[in-house]
Design a protein around this motif. Sequence first.
Motif, PDB file in Angstrom:
ATOM      1  N   GLU A   1       0.818  -1.220   0.000  1.00 41.35           N
ATOM      2  CA  GLU A   1       0.000   0.000   0.000  1.00 41.35           C
ATOM      3  C   GLU A   1       0.850   1.268   0.000  1.00 41.35           C
ATOM      4  N   ILE A   2       1.883   1.281   0.844  1.00 42.42           N
ATOM      5  CA  ILE A   2       2.683   2.502   0.970  1.00 42.42           C
ATOM      6  C   ILE A   2       3.845   2.543  -0.017  1.00 42.42           C
ATOM      7  N   GLY A   3       4.050   1.445  -0.731  1.00 45.19           N
ATOM      8  CA  GLY A   3       5.065   1.424  -1.781  1.00 45.19           C
ATOM      9  C   GLY A   3       6.495   1.389  -1.259  1.00 45.19           C
ATOM     10  N   GLY A   4       6.717   0.712  -0.160  1.00 47.56           N
ATOM     11  CA  GLY A   4       8.074   0.600   0.363  1.00 47.56           C
ATOM     12  C   GLY A   4       8.071   0.162   1.812  1.00 47.56           C
ATOM     13  N   LYS A   5       9.273  -0.029   2.337  1.00 46.80           N
ATOM     14  CA  LYS A   5       9.423  -0.539   3.701  1.00 46.80           C
ATOM     15  C   LYS A   5       9.786   0.599   4.659  1.00 46.80           C
ATOM     16  N   ASN A   6       8.829   1.468   4.922  1.00 49.85           N
ATOM     17  CA  ASN A   6       9.011   2.568   5.864  1.00 49.85           C
ATOM     18  C   ASN A   6       8.593   2.066   7.244  1.00 49.85           C
ATOM     19  N   MET A   7       9.587   1.736   8.062  1.00 47.13           N
ATOM     20  CA  MET A   7       9.342   1.123   9.370  1.00 47.13           C
ATOM     21  C   MET A   7       8.375   1.957  10.214  1.00 47.13           C
ATOM     22  N   GLY A   8       8.581   3.246  10.284  1.00 45.27           N
ATOM     23  CA  GLY A   8       7.731   4.123  11.094  1.00 45.27           C
ATOM     24  C   GLY A   8       6.281   4.087  10.661  1.00 45.27           C
ATOM     25  N   GLU A   9       6.044   4.192   9.368  1.00 44.84           N
ATOM     26  CA  GLU A   9       4.681   4.191   8.834  1.00 44.84           C
ATOM     27  C   GLU A   9       4.007   2.835   9.055  1.00 44.84           C
ATOM     28  N   ILE A  10       4.753   1.750   8.846  1.00 42.25           N
ATOM     29  CA  ILE A  10       4.194   0.406   9.041  1.00 42.25           C
ATOM     30  C   ILE A  10       3.804   0.211  10.504  1.00 42.25           C
ATOM     31  N   MET A  11       4.700   0.569  11.414  1.00 44.21           N
ATOM     32  CA  MET A  11       4.432   0.391  12.848  1.00 44.21           C
ATOM     33  C   MET A  11       3.252   1.262  13.291  1.00 44.21           C
ATOM     34  N   LYS A  12       3.148   2.459  12.737  1.00 45.04           N
ATOM     35  CA  LYS A  12       2.039   3.353  13.068  1.00 45.04           C
ATOM     36  C   LYS A  12       0.707   2.699  12.701  1.00 45.04           C
ATOM     37  N   ARG A  13       0.660   2.129  11.513  1.00 46.13           N
ATOM     38  CA  ARG A  13      -0.575   1.473  11.061  1.00 46.13           C
ATOM     39  C   ARG A  13      -0.890   0.223  11.885  1.00 46.13           C
ATOM     40  N   LEU A  14       0.146  -0.534  12.222  1.00 47.34           N
ATOM     41  CA  LEU A  14      -0.056  -1.751  13.007  1.00 47.34           C
ATOM     42  C   LEU A  14      -0.533  -1.418  14.418  1.00 47.34           C
ATOM     43  N   LYS A  15       0.008  -0.359  14.991  1.00 44.24           N
ATOM     44  CA  LYS A  15      -0.347   0.044  16.356  1.00 44.24           C
ATOM     45  C   LYS A  15      -1.829   0.389  16.450  1.00 44.24           C
ATOM     46  N   GLN A  16      -2.377   0.973  15.388  1.00 41.34           N
ATOM     47  CA  GLN A  16      -3.790   1.354  15.373  1.00 41.34           C
ATOM     48  C   GLN A  16      -4.706   0.141  15.443  1.00 41.34           C
ATOM     49  N   ARG A  17      -4.248  -0.983  14.957  1.00 46.83           N
ATOM     50  CA  ARG A  17      -5.080  -2.192  14.923  1.00 46.83           C
ATOM     51  C   ARG A  17      -5.351  -2.743  16.316  1.00 46.83           C
ATOM     52  N   GLY A  18      -4.310  -2.839  17.142  1.00 49.42           N
ATOM     53  CA  GLY A  18      -4.477  -3.344  18.493  1.00 49.42           C
ATOM     54  C   GLY A  18      -4.460  -4.858  18.628  1.00 49.42           C
ATOM     55  N   ASP A  19      -4.366  -5.585  17.524  1.00 50.46           N
ATOM     56  CA  ASP A  19      -4.369  -7.047  17.607  1.00 50.46           C
ATOM     57  C   ASP A  19      -3.053  -7.660  17.120  1.00 50.46           C
ATOM     58  N   ILE A  20      -2.003  -6.831  17.113  1.00 56.76           N
ATOM     59  CA  ILE A  20      -0.708  -7.293  16.626  1.00 56.76           C
ATOM     60  C   ILE A  20       0.352  -7.049  17.691  1.00 56.76           C
ATOM     61  N   ASP A  21       1.158  -8.072  17.939  1.00 55.51           N
ATOM     62  CA  ASP A  21       2.287  -7.962  18.857  1.00 55.51           C
ATOM     63  C   ASP A  21       3.355  -7.136  18.134  1.00 55.51           C
ATOM     64  N   LEU A  22       3.585  -5.933  18.613  1.00 61.64           N
ATOM     65  CA  LEU A  22       4.483  -5.009  17.917  1.00 61.64           C
ATOM     66  C   LEU A  22       5.937  -5.460  17.951  1.00 61.64           C
ATOM     67  N   ALA A  23       6.342  -6.187  18.979  1.00 62.46           N
ATOM     68  CA  ALA A  23       7.707  -6.714  19.028  1.00 62.46           C
ATOM     69  C   ALA A  23       7.893  -7.754  17.915  1.00 62.46           C
ATOM     70  N   LEU A  24       6.900  -8.606  17.753  1.00 65.18           N
ATOM     71  CA  LEU A  24       6.938  -9.601  16.681  1.00 65.18           C
ATOM     72  C   LEU A  24       6.924  -8.905  15.323  1.00 65.18           C
ATOM     73  N   ALA A  25       6.080  -7.898  15.183  1.00 66.24           N
ATOM     74  CA  ALA A  25       5.993  -7.170  13.917  1.00 66.24           C
ATOM     75  C   ALA A  25       7.324  -6.537  13.551  1.00 66.24           C
ATOM     76  N   SER A  26       7.992  -5.960  14.522  1.00 67.71           N
ATOM     77  CA  SER A  26       9.282  -5.332  14.280  1.00 67.71           C
ATOM     78  C   SER A  26      10.298  -6.341  13.734  1.00 67.71           C
ATOM     79  N   LYS A  27      10.334  -7.518  14.336  1.00 70.26           N
ATOM     80  CA  LYS A  27      11.242  -8.590  13.877  1.00 70.26           C
ATOM     81  C   LYS A  27      10.898  -8.985  12.434  1.00 70.26           C
ATOM     82  N   ILE A  28       9.613  -9.106  12.147  1.00 65.13           N
ATOM     83  CA  ILE A  28       9.178  -9.518  10.806  1.00 65.13           C
ATOM     84  C   ILE A  28       9.587  -8.461   9.782  1.00 65.13           C
ATOM     85  N   ILE A  29       9.344  -7.202  10.095  1.00 70.17           N
ATOM     86  CA  ILE A  29       9.678  -6.113   9.163  1.00 70.17           C
ATOM     87  C   ILE A  29      11.173  -6.119   8.864  1.00 70.17           C
ATOM     88  N   LYS A  30      11.980  -6.277   9.888  1.00 72.78           N
ATOM     89  CA  LYS A  30      13.434  -6.291   9.703  1.00 72.78           C
ATOM     90  C   LYS A  30      13.890  -7.471   8.866  1.00 72.78           C
TER      91      LYS A  30
END
Length: 130
Positions: free
Chosen positions: A99-128
């Motif tokens: 959707e955002i056309g790239g791997k912008n860690m800040g933008e991805i984490m911002k969107r994930l945080k809004q959901r509330g059903d995602i473990d952000l530590a796990l998400a960070s590892k996956i993104i990296k």
Amino acid sequence: MTILELKKMMMKAKKEDKTKANALMMLVDSAQKIAKEKGEEVSEKHIIDAAKKLAKMAKESIEAGMEEAKKELEIYESFLPKMLNEEETTKIIKNIIDEIGGKNMGEIMKRLKQRGDIDLALASKIIKSL
């Protein structure tokens, strides 16, 4: 769940289970404090935020050897949304990257945080790892 429903649950627990009653009282107090700091009426989001905070504290207590905190942790976790597993989280992250056309860690984490059903530590590892 509303704050009134939570208070009723707390009053019922006072007669049956002191640990549960105390945990629910902490949850009510914490949710009210969070809402007051934001100048808002207590909502389900405040209850969830309070449950996250108290669950984290209970985990720290368990790590410090306080076994009685396990029951409190179970109570707080019952108010949290079910977290998505690694496969589901990866799929959502890949969709956001598209959707955002790239791997912008800040933008991805911002969107994930809004959901509330995602473990952000796990998400960070996956993104990296992507």
